[in-house]
Design an enzyme around this catalytic site. Structure first.
Site, short mmCIF file in Angstrom:
data_model
loop_
_atom_site.label_atom_id
_atom_site.label_comp_id
_atom_site.label_asym_id
_atom_site.label_seq_id
_atom_site.Cartn_x
_atom_site.Cartn_y
_atom_site.Cartn_z
N HIS A 227 -54.19 16.35 87.60
CA HIS A 227 -54.06 15.91 86.20
C HIS A 227 -55.16 16.51 85.33
O HIS A 227 -55.86 15.79 84.60
CB HIS A 227 -54.08 14.38 86.11
N ARG B 265 -45.61 13.79 82.74
CA ARG B 265 -45.86 12.56 83.49
C ARG B 265 -45.09 12.60 84.80
O ARG B 265 -43.98 13.15 84.88
CB ARG B 265 -45.44 11.33 82.67
#
Length: 313
Positions: free
Chosen positions: A276, A228
């Site tokens: 991502h 993250r």
């Protein structure tokens, strides 16, 4: 059986089609604002507050991804939104482990074989063989030894690299030297050539990738963040790259996604970025897992993947 579905920013039709084929007895509907009809199960990714409000008959909530930080943040902001007895269930691997292994291996090998250095030499039309790195001296650390992290650590060890792992609680991974807890974190990064972050995002792990950690690694080392964006102190990374403590960083996750065009990461040549995609949710595998767990819950059988909301994963 009533199932409520919500996945922000994705095409719902394939999901609904496969869910319907595997759960023909279920009435599946997409959440729309103002929907307060009964639901037995909610299948969600980044749901709005209204979706979970006033659902007294809810039996379980399935998070349509491995990371649960977004939905836990929502629950923390709205205490009582989801009753304690209603399990929050995450996707377990579902094809993401193999993708993550591929992504991390590619990043590691690119640095280990000095492909970044050769790319820069190519830009200046310079023919210059560089000293080869020795695998036995190329120590790799993996932070987070959950379903994905353990696979990555074990695969790197099987490829011949010396690998360390760190987690909050004791773990065992074949071929990996494992550390845990605060004391372990003081020893784990010492002299690492590569640091791979696969930690869950919790209050304890936010901002964990900082200047203190980078300073303990070998000079000219590599950071790979596939967990993250909030794990990383961005200014500390830029400073470590500028002074040569880190030679390169591979980033797949960011504090703000999409990354704004004005962000300094775009202009830093020592940072390689992807949007991502290191381990994308595989629809068919995920649906097979979810529907099997729904059928088990209907039978009163236990299921795996229930999130401990106090621990954050």
């Amino acid at each position: 059986m009533n199932i409520l579905y919500h996945m922000a920013g994705d095409d719902s039709a394939p999901w609904l089609s496969e869910l319907g084929a595997r759960l023909p007895q279920a009435r599946i509907r997409i959440f729309e604002p103002g929907d307060h009809e009964p639901a037995d199960y909610a299948l969600v990714w980044k749901p709005p507050v209204e979706l979970l409000q006033d659902r007294p008959g809810l039996k379980a909530v399935f998070n349509l991804g491995a990371g649960v930080d977004a939905i836990l943040a929502l629950l923390n902001q709205h205490p009582g939104l989801l009753a304690p007895h209603v399990p929050l269930i995450r996707i377990e691997d579902a094809g993401m482990g193999a993708q993550m292994v591929e992504y991390v291996h590619h990043a590691v090998i690119r640095h280990f074989r000095r492909m970044n250095d050769y790319a820069r030499l190519q830009q200046s039309a310079t023919w210059q063989p560089l000293p080869a790195r020795i695998q036995a001296d190329h120590h790799i650390g993996v932070m987070g030894l959950g379903a994905l992290g353990a696979q990555v650590a074990a695969s790197l060890a099987a490829a011949g690299f010396p690998v360390r792992g760190w987690s909050r609680n004791p773990k065992r991974v074949e071929g990996v030297q494992c550390y845990h807890g605060e004391q372990g974190l003081d020893q784990f990064p010492d002299g690492l050539q590569v640091l791979v972050n696969l930690l869950p995002l919790t209050a304890d792990t936010a901002d964990i990738l900082d200047r203190r950690l980078f300073a303990m690694m070998a000079r000219g080392s590599q950071l790979i963040n596939v967990a993250r964006g909030a794990h990383l102190v961005e200014d500390d990374l830029l400073a470590a790259l500028a002074d040569g403590q880190l030679a390169t960083a591979t980033l797949d996750v960011f504090r703000e996604e999409p990354l704004p065009p004005a962000h300094p990461f775009w202009r830093e040549p020592r940072i390689e970025m992807t949007p991502h995609i290191s381990a994308m949710t595989q629809r068919t595998e995920s649906i097979q897992q979810i529907t099997a767990k729904i059928n088990a819950l209907e039978r009163g059988a236990p299921v795996a993947g229930i999130v401990d909301r106090t621990r954050g994963y």
